[in-house]
Design a protein around this motif. Sequence first.
Motif, PDB file in Angstrom:
ATOM      1  N   LEU A 212     -32.458 -27.117  15.080  1.00  0.00           N
ATOM      2  CA  LEU A 212     -32.186 -27.640  16.420  1.00  0.00           C
ATOM      3  C   LEU A 212     -31.925 -26.519  17.428  1.00  0.00           C
ATOM      4  O   LEU A 212     -32.251 -26.654  18.605  1.00  0.00           O
ATOM      5  CB  LEU A 212     -30.991 -28.596  16.386  1.00  0.00           C
TER       6      LEU A 212
ATOM      7  N   LYS B 261     -32.706 -33.093  20.134  1.00  0.00           N
ATOM      8  CA  LYS B 261     -31.309 -32.956  20.517  1.00  0.00           C
ATOM      9  C   LYS B 261     -30.823 -31.509  20.416  1.00  0.00           C
ATOM     10  O   LYS B 261     -31.353 -30.713  19.638  1.00  0.00           O
ATOM     11  CB  LYS B 261     -30.435 -33.838  19.614  1.00  0.00           C
ATOM     12  N   LYS B 262     -29.786 -31.224  21.176  1.00  0.00           N
ATOM     13  CA  LYS B 262     -29.075 -29.973  21.010  1.00  0.00           C
ATOM     14  C   LYS B 262     -28.194 -30.088  19.769  1.00  0.00           C
ATOM     15  O   LYS B 262     -27.818 -31.193  19.371  1.00  0.00           O
ATOM     16  CB  LYS B 262     -28.205 -29.690  22.240  1.00  0.00           C
TER      17      LYS B 262
ATOM     18  N   ALA C 161     -34.394 -27.408  20.302  1.00  0.00           N
ATOM     19  CA  ALA C 161     -33.700 -28.273  21.258  1.00  0.00           C
ATOM     20  C   ALA C 161     -34.423 -28.342  22.599  1.00  0.00           C
ATOM     21  O   ALA C 161     -34.854 -27.319  23.137  1.00  0.00           O
ATOM     22  CB  ALA C 161     -32.275 -27.788  21.465  1.00  0.00           C
TER      23      ALA C 161
END
Length: 402
Positions: free
Chosen positions: A266, A365-366, A270
């Motif tokens: 991620l 997503k972060k 991200a």
Amino acid sequence: MKTLAALATSLVALTQVAFAQGVSDNKVKIGVITDLSGVYTDIAGNGSVVAAELAAEDFGGKVKGVPIEIIKADHQNKADIASSVVQKWFDTEQVDAIADMVTSSVGLALQQVAVRSKKVALNTGAGTSGMTNASCSPYGVSWVYDTYSLATVNAKATLQSGGDTWFFITADYAFGHDLENDVRKVLEANGGKVVGSVRHPFPTQDMSSYLLQAQASGAKVIALANAGQDTITAIKQAKEFGILDDSKVKVVALLAFEPDIRAIGLSDAAGILMSSGFIWNRTPETTAWSDRFHAKTGKRPTSVQAGTYSAVLHYLKAVEATGTDNADKVMEAMRATPVKDMFADGGTVRADGRMLHEMYLVQVKKPEESRDSWDLFKVVGSVPGEQAFRPVAESQCPLLKK
């Protein structure tokens, strides 16, 4: 009374036999032909086999009183190997339908094998939109996504956010070619511009030269028209070269899946925008089914694997409704019946074989937004099936002209 009871029992038995006689060889046999050892094994592979088995499980292992059998084979991403295996399945092993077919060159070849043998081909993995366009089939359905829908959902969103100049890094086979061409059409129709493109062999272990060409072009968007390990390699090397950290450049993964993002991480992936036909934790229904899948595999399903479940389930429902595995009758029932399950609620199978369903624009997503190692995407938009997939007016499929 005993005589009446015996007669009633006999009538029930005769009815069951009648239904069974409509099923060839007293068995419904489905072959999952997929990539079990190559670049697409994580997005399809044994996960698609498990998904098909779950569909059979939901029928109690039988349909109309006859057993359901799921078999599998590795096509090694080679159309000739896939065609040989499936032709043997149809000719000597009494296989009634095939599923998955990940890899576009494989899917195009197998759909024609199915036409010659008059068997049902459930495409859940091959992405080329040609499957339901110029190469459409009366015995083929395409379930999950295609290059047209990927272009429509992702390219328009990227254009709207300011990404109006594009450079393509494209896998040099049918899927990559079709994906680039479909995105080009969206760009041209909406004010975007293609400043360059390069094609790479499938698969490729080093994307550095292609990324450097893309970076030198000055394009605001570097579009990856590939999938699987090729996409993973490109994004990892883009991070190494600082391209992902350049605020003036967006790297767009036109097709990526959960295993790809997990492999990248991620922290590097991200913010990347993607499109998908299925997100495992989008609703309580998708989550519940994905929990079943996870219990058997230790993994969350990709859209290809979830789509394999849905397509096989819909096929079995059609066999149940018609009392036969005759491909013409089954296909007629599949087209006439709405798709209603955890994958699609109200999906429809068009005459060209395209299953129309909602497509989702998602963003990676972060790390701080993710609840666990499989919580990777957030849905930021959706497009109805009638808008996401190729409209009838643009199709070259003769089946839509009847």
